[in-house]
Design a protein around this motif. Structure first.
Motif, PDB file in Angstrom:
ATOM      1  N   LEU A  55       0.286  -2.596 -29.046  1.00 44.98           N
ATOM      2  CA  LEU A  55      -1.117  -2.988 -29.198  1.00 44.98           C
ATOM      3  C   LEU A  55      -1.237  -4.511 -29.215  1.00 44.98           C
ATOM      4  O   LEU A  55      -2.104  -5.091 -28.562  1.00 44.98           O
ATOM      5  CB  LEU A  55      -1.673  -2.397 -30.502  1.00 44.98           C
ATOM      6  N   GLY A  56      -0.303  -5.142 -29.939  1.00 48.18           N
ATOM      7  CA  GLY A  56      -0.342  -6.591 -30.091  1.00 48.18           C
ATOM      8  C   GLY A  56      -0.252  -7.330 -28.764  1.00 48.18           C
ATOM      9  O   GLY A  56      -0.971  -8.295 -28.538  1.00 48.18           O
ATOM     10  N   VAL A  57       0.635  -6.853 -27.887  1.00 49.17           N
ATOM     11  CA  VAL A  57       0.803  -7.524 -26.594  1.00 49.17           C
ATOM     12  C   VAL A  57      -0.498  -7.443 -25.791  1.00 49.17           C
ATOM     13  O   VAL A  57      -0.947  -8.424 -25.197  1.00 49.17           O
ATOM     14  CB  VAL A  57       1.964  -6.886 -25.809  1.00 49.17           C
ATOM     15  N   LEU A  58      -1.136  -6.272 -25.810  1.00 47.23           N
ATOM     16  CA  LEU A  58      -2.391  -6.129 -25.060  1.00 47.23           C
ATOM     17  C   LEU A  58      -3.498  -6.980 -25.669  1.00 47.23           C
ATOM     18  O   LEU A  58      -4.297  -7.585 -24.953  1.00 47.23           O
ATOM     19  CB  LEU A  58      -2.838  -4.661 -25.046  1.00 47.23           C
ATOM     20  N   VAL A  59      -3.553  -7.018 -26.998  1.00 49.20           N
ATOM     21  CA  VAL A  59      -4.597  -7.809 -27.659  1.00 49.20           C
ATOM     22  C   VAL A  59      -4.398  -9.292 -27.362  1.00 49.20           C
ATOM     23  O   VAL A  59      -5.367 -10.020 -27.144  1.00 49.20           O
ATOM     24  CB  VAL A  59      -4.609  -7.540 -29.179  1.00 49.20           C
ATOM     25  N   ALA A  60      -3.144  -9.742 -27.301  1.00 48.38           N
ATOM     26  CA  ALA A  60      -2.888 -11.151 -26.977  1.00 48.38           C
ATOM     27  C   ALA A  60      -3.482 -11.491 -25.611  1.00 48.38           C
ATOM     28  O   ALA A  60      -4.167 -12.507 -25.452  1.00 48.38           O
ATOM     29  CB  ALA A  60      -1.388 -11.429 -26.999  1.00 48.38           C
ATOM     30  N   GLY A  61      -3.243 -10.611 -24.620  1.00 48.18           N
ATOM     31  CA  GLY A  61      -3.799 -10.842 -23.283  1.00 48.18           C
ATOM     32  C   GLY A  61      -5.314 -10.847 -23.319  1.00 48.18           C
ATOM     33  O   GLY A  61      -5.962 -11.711 -22.729  1.00 48.18           O
ATOM     34  N   GLN A  62      -5.857  -9.875 -24.040  1.00 46.66           N
ATOM     35  CA  GLN A  62      -7.317  -9.755 -24.112  1.00 46.66           C
ATOM     36  C   GLN A  62      -7.941 -10.973 -24.802  1.00 46.66           C
ATOM     37  O   GLN A  62      -9.035 -11.402 -24.436  1.00 46.66           O
ATOM     38  CB  GLN A  62      -7.675  -8.478 -24.885  1.00 46.66           C
ATOM     39  N   THR A  63      -7.221 -11.526 -25.784  1.00 49.92           N
ATOM     40  CA  THR A  63      -7.745 -12.691 -26.503  1.00 49.92           C
ATOM     41  C   THR A  63      -7.968 -13.867 -25.553  1.00 49.92           C
ATOM     42  O   THR A  63      -9.013 -14.517 -25.592  1.00 49.92           O
ATOM     43  CB  THR A  63      -6.774 -13.091 -27.634  1.00 49.92           C
ATOM     44  N   PHE A  64      -7.008 -14.109 -24.659  1.00 47.66           N
ATOM     45  CA  PHE A  64      -7.199 -15.168 -23.653  1.00 47.66           C
ATOM     46  C   PHE A  64      -8.461 -14.908 -22.841  1.00 47.66           C
ATOM     47  O   PHE A  64      -9.278 -15.794 -22.616  1.00 47.66           O
ATOM     48  CB  PHE A  64      -6.010 -15.203 -22.688  1.00 47.66           C
ATOM     49  N   VAL A  65      -8.584 -13.644 -22.373  1.00 45.95           N
ATOM     50  CA  VAL A  65      -9.705 -13.303 -21.505  1.00 45.95           C
ATOM     51  C   VAL A  65     -11.033 -13.479 -22.259  1.00 45.95           C
ATOM     52  O   VAL A  65     -11.981 -14.063 -21.736  1.00 45.95           O
ATOM     53  CB  VAL A  65      -9.577 -11.857 -20.988  1.00 45.95           C
ATOM     54  N   LEU A  66     -11.070 -12.989 -23.500  1.00 43.38           N
ATOM     55  CA  LEU A  66     -12.310 -13.069 -24.278  1.00 43.38           C
ATOM     56  C   LEU A  66     -12.683 -14.513 -24.580  1.00 43.38           C
ATOM     57  O   LEU A  66     -13.852 -14.886 -24.501  1.00 43.38           O
ATOM     58  CB  LEU A  66     -12.161 -12.290 -25.590  1.00 43.38           C
ATOM     59  N   ILE A  67     -11.696 -15.341 -24.907  1.00 48.11           N
ATOM     60  CA  ILE A  67     -12.005 -16.734 -25.227  1.00 48.11           C
ATOM     61  C   ILE A  67     -12.596 -17.449 -24.015  1.00 48.11           C
ATOM     62  O   ILE A  67     -13.494 -18.267 -24.152  1.00 48.11           O
ATOM     63  CB  ILE A  67     -10.749 -17.458 -25.770  1.00 48.11           C
ATOM     64  N   SER A  68     -12.151 -17.070 -22.823  1.00 48.33           N
ATOM     65  CA  SER A  68     -12.719 -17.702 -21.631  1.00 48.33           C
ATOM     66  C   SER A  68     -14.090 -17.118 -21.295  1.00 48.33           C
ATOM     67  O   SER A  68     -14.683 -17.467 -20.277  1.00 48.33           O
ATOM     68  CB  SER A  68     -11.775 -17.530 -20.442  1.00 48.33           C
ATOM     69  N   GLY A  69     -14.588 -16.213 -22.143  1.00 46.73           N
ATOM     70  CA  GLY A  69     -15.926 -15.658 -21.921  1.00 46.73           C
ATOM     71  C   GLY A  69     -15.952 -14.496 -20.953  1.00 46.73           C
ATOM     72  O   GLY A  69     -16.991 -14.213 -20.349  1.00 46.73           O
ATOM     73  N   ASN A  70     -14.824 -13.826 -20.771  1.00 53.20           N
ATOM     74  CA  ASN A  70     -14.769 -12.686 -19.851  1.00 53.20           C
ATOM     75  C   ASN A  70     -14.306 -11.422 -20.580  1.00 53.20           C
ATOM     76  O   ASN A  70     -13.966 -11.479 -21.756  1.00 53.20           O
ATOM     77  CB  ASN A  70     -13.802 -12.983 -18.709  1.00 53.20           C
ATOM     78  N   PHE A  71     -14.306 -10.316 -19.860  1.00 53.51           N
ATOM     79  CA  PHE A  71     -13.773  -9.058 -20.377  1.00 53.51           C
ATOM     80  C   PHE A  71     -12.674  -8.575 -19.449  1.00 53.51           C
ATOM     81  O   PHE A  71     -12.723  -8.845 -18.256  1.00 53.51           O
ATOM     82  CB  PHE A  71     -14.849  -7.958 -20.364  1.00 53.51           C
ATOM     83  N   ASP A  72     -11.712  -7.848 -19.972  1.00 56.58           N
ATOM     84  CA  ASP A  72     -10.780  -7.146 -19.096  1.00 56.58           C
ATOM     85  C   ASP A  72     -10.603  -5.713 -19.601  1.00 56.58           C
ATOM     86  O   ASP A  72      -9.847  -5.462 -20.532  1.00 56.58           O
ATOM     87  CB  ASP A  72      -9.435  -7.864 -19.036  1.00 56.58           C
ATOM     88  N   LEU A  73     -11.347  -4.810 -18.991  1.00 53.82           N
ATOM     89  CA  LEU A  73     -11.274  -3.409 -19.417  1.00 53.82           C
ATOM     90  C   LEU A  73     -10.090  -2.698 -18.790  1.00 53.82           C
ATOM     91  O   LEU A  73      -9.737  -1.591 -19.179  1.00 53.82           O
ATOM     92  CB  LEU A  73     -12.550  -2.669 -19.016  1.00 53.82           C
ATOM     93  N   SER A  74      -9.468  -3.327 -17.797  1.00 58.87           N
ATOM     94  CA  SER A  74      -8.506  -2.603 -16.966  1.00 58.87           C
ATOM     95  C   SER A  74      -7.098  -2.552 -17.562  1.00 58.87           C
ATOM     96  O   SER A  74      -6.236  -1.867 -17.023  1.00 58.87           O
ATOM     97  CB  SER A  74      -8.429  -3.258 -15.588  1.00 58.87           C
ATOM     98  N   THR A  75      -6.840  -3.248 -18.672  1.00 62.53           N
ATOM     99  CA  THR A  75      -5.441  -3.406 -19.093  1.00 62.53           C
ATOM    100  C   THR A  75      -4.761  -2.088 -19.455  1.00 62.53           C
ATOM    101  O   THR A  75      -3.565  -1.955 -19.263  1.00 62.53           O
ATOM    102  CB  THR A  75      -5.297  -4.388 -20.278  1.00 62.53           C
ATOM    103  N   GLU A  76      -5.519  -1.119 -19.979  1.00 61.69           N
ATOM    104  CA  GLU A  76      -4.851   0.135 -20.329  1.00 61.69           C
ATOM    105  C   GLU A  76      -4.309   0.832 -19.078  1.00 61.69           C
ATOM    106  O   GLU A  76      -3.253   1.443 -19.117  1.00 61.69           O
ATOM    107  CB  GLU A  76      -5.785   1.065 -21.098  1.00 61.69           C
ATOM    108  N   SER A  77      -5.029   0.754 -17.972  1.00 60.42           N
ATOM    109  CA  SER A  77      -4.546   1.372 -16.736  1.00 60.42           C
ATOM    110  C   SER A  77      -3.373   0.596 -16.158  1.00 60.42           C
ATOM    111  O   SER A  77      -2.419   1.177 -15.643  1.00 60.42           O
ATOM    112  CB  SER A  77      -5.665   1.452 -15.696  1.00 60.42           C
ATOM    113  N   THR A  78      -3.454  -0.735 -16.231  1.00 60.37           N
ATOM    114  CA  THR A  78      -2.350  -1.569 -15.748  1.00 60.37           C
ATOM    115  C   THR A  78      -1.080  -1.250 -16.529  1.00 60.37           C
ATOM    116  O   THR A  78       0.004  -1.126 -15.958  1.00 60.37           O
ATOM    117  CB  THR A  78      -2.690  -3.062 -15.899  1.00 60.37           C
TER     118      THR A  78
END
Lengths: 344, 246
Positions: free
Chosen positions: A49-72
């Motif tokens: 979970l932590g690894v995915l949240v780390a990636g998502q944190t970058f995306v969210l801070i830049s003002g974007n979303f990444d819904l696709s990570t679970e499929s990736t």
């Protein structure tokens, strides 16, 4: 003395206080909670979970979303194992027998490539990130299912899969009180240290905050915003693939629904950790706190033998409470701005 | 020698001609007031000089050399600093982070570089001191008054030693007391040999600090004369169209 600033500081770091409270609560609820085995379980569950949240944190801070990570994550795990195991029943691999190290490189680069393609679609195609990543979520999941025709790909009893087990299963060393620390936990710890350094002490992180805070300003000051967005999605895809590697080593056999609905927990972890969905705010340390809180609650409720259905209800409520606290933080900030400007 | 020369600059957005064959030049140590009603083409002209837009036609010379300015970084490298009307600040970042945005001080190279927080904060504190602002480098911009925000945007222009400073409506959103500060700052820039372009609606400000005034109307430059040879009534007439040409 009352001061808004002090209150804000407290709220900003509330996550750690809550984590301690929840921890103490579970210690009194279950005698098994404070065992080495359980602590080690909490940390291992937090790793992926932590690894995915780390990636998502970058995306969210830049003002974007990444819904696709679970499929990736799912596809990376599947491809990684598929490349090394024999074809046909019981394993359903590709029969390519690739060197396992090479297959991991393939799977990680595939994650980064998926992220890059998503980034290109958003920046060159001028499409909204929410829709693009939602579509990617479906497309990648669909590909996974079409590719395997629903059969599970299994690396069971295959010596080549050892590299996967190493990251997923292997214990690195024993720590008193914390139990056996697995390689996955160490790897996630390392990921967080590097991500923290990038976000806080590197130009790249500073620019992400700027883009999330005021995209227009970032552009006017010469930051290549679109390029940064592509890089952020690449990073998110790469970390999702790393999570896939970890998970592949833990579940032995990859079903085509591996990681499905995981994205909700990922967003919950980031948001509970104080990462703003509006962009421009949040820290890696906070996100880590969110991840630990979620997995602690999950394990604790399991030990208390709370039904799975109620666990969902409680997790949902935790997200709501986190958002409520966040809303108060925004209100307090406004109050404190008024207070400071009237003092002048 | 002219420090900045625009020759025959035109810019169209589809069928709309925002600028038509505009010539403009400025000398070192000179302040030029650029005036015009809303939609006259001032912002477009600012964005062309800043590198946000490239002109459809025309040439730009900086210090006599023909140049193309295709992005904001290039404009900065040519010694052109802009203070935008909306200041372009990131509310979520500190004053010092905003000042250095896009030009951070790093140690090391590439991936292994590291932001030098202390060096940047110290330099920002110095700059705020020079601007006689109470702004502190660690404060988040979100919680600042209009004047402090202006100081952050102005501090950016002092990071390098620019040849041309372009101010887009700098006095539009601040208190009367702070306007005096900005005008003093413009005079100071002139004295130190900088060329200043002041885009403004406020006749008073332009007549107080500028040496020359240029008026745009519907994408054309209709007047360009020394402040000494004109008066506010004439300029107002030119802006509104009551006077056809100067």
């Amino acid at each position: 003395m009352f001061s808004y600033n002090r209150l804000l500081f407290l709220i900003d770091h509330l996550i750690w206080g809550i984590l301690v409270l929840v921890f103490v609560f579970f210690i009194f609820q279950s005698e098994y909670f404070l065992t080495e085995r359980n602590i080690s379980n909490i940390l291992t569950a937090a790793a992926v979970l932590g690894v995915l949240v780390a990636g998502q944190t970058f995306v969210l801070i830049s003002g974007n979303f990444d819904l696709s990570t679970e499929s990736t994550l799912g596809l990376a795990a599947l491809v990684g194992i598929w490349l090394i195991v024999p074809a046909g029943p019981t394993t359903f691999g590709g029969g390519i027998f690739m060197n396992p190290y090479l297959s991991i490189i393939c799977s990680l680069s595939m994650g980064a490539l998926i992220g890059y393609i998503i980034g290109c679609l958003i920046t060159y195609g001028n499409m909204h990130n929410f829709i693009v990543t939602l579509a990617a979520l479906l497309v990648i999941r669909g590909l996974m299912m079409a590719f395997t025709e629903g059969a599970p790909v299994s690396g069971f009893n295959n010596p080549s899969a050892d590299v996967f087990y190493w990251l997923g299963h292997e214990k690195a060393f024993k720590l008193p009180g914390l139990g056996k620390i697995s390689v996955a936990v160490l790897a996630t710890g390392l990921v967080y240290i590097v991500c923290h350094l990038i976000l806080k002490h590197h130009k790249f992180g500073r620019e992400l905050y700027a883009i999330g805070g005021n995209r227009d300003a970032a552009e006017a000051l010469g930051i290549n915003v679109n390029r940064r967005i592509r890089q952020v999605y690449m990073l998110s895809g790469l970390l999702a693939a790393l999570g896939g590697w970890m998970l592949a080593g833990r579940v032995v056999s990859i079903q085509s629904n591996l990681g499905e609905t995981f994205i909700f927990t990922v967003f919950a972890g980031a948001v509970i950790g104080g990462v703003s969905l509006q962009g421009g705010r949040g820290t890696m340390l906070g996100a880590l706190g969110g991840v630990l809180l979620l997995s602690t609650i999950d394990r604790g409720l399991n030990l208390m033998q709370v039904s799975v259905f109620w666990i969902k209800v409680i997790q949902g409520s935790v997200i709501l409470v986190a958002m409520l606290i966040d809303a108060q933080r925004v209100r307090l900030k406004e109050l404190s701005i008024i207070a400071t400007s009237e003092k002048k | 020698m002219k420090i900045l020369e625009l020759k025959n600059i035109s810019k169209s957005f589809g069928a709309i001609h925002a600028l038509e064959n505009v010539d403009l030049d400025i000398n070192p140590g000179e302040a030029l007031g650029l005036m015009g009603d809303n939609g006259a083409g001032k912002s477009t002209l600012v964005k062309i000089v800043a590198g946000n837009f490239s002109p459809t036609n025309g040439e730009i010379f900086v210090a006599g050399k023909k140049t193309s300015i295709s992005n904001p970084l290039e404009a900065r490298n040519h010694g052109i600093e802009i203070v935008y009307q909306d200041l372009k600040l990131c509310n979520n970042l500190t004053a010092s982070a905003n000042v250095f945005l896009g030009r951070e001080i790093n140690s090391g190279f590439g991936f292994f570089s590291r932001l030098k927080h202390t060096a940047m904060n110290d330099r920002a504190a110095e700059l705020f001191g020079e601007l006689q602002s109470e702004t502190r480098p660690h404060d988040v911009v979100e919680r600042m008054s209009g004047g402090q925000r202006q100081a952050v945007a102005l501090a950016r222009t002092r990071l390098s030693d620019p040849k041309i400073v372009l101010l887009d409506e700098p006095t539009a959103a601040i208190s009367i007391r702070q306007v005096a500060g900005i005008l003093a700052r413009i005079k100071q820039l002139k004295e130190t040999g900088h060329a200043v372009i002041l885009v403004s609606h406020r006749m008073m400000d332009v007549f107080e600090v500028c040496d020359r005034v240029a008026v745009l109307r519907r994408g054309n430059k209709i007047a360009d004369k020394p402040i000494a040879n004109t008066n506010p009534e004439e300029v107002t007439g030119l802006i509104t169209g009551a006077l056809e040409k100067a």
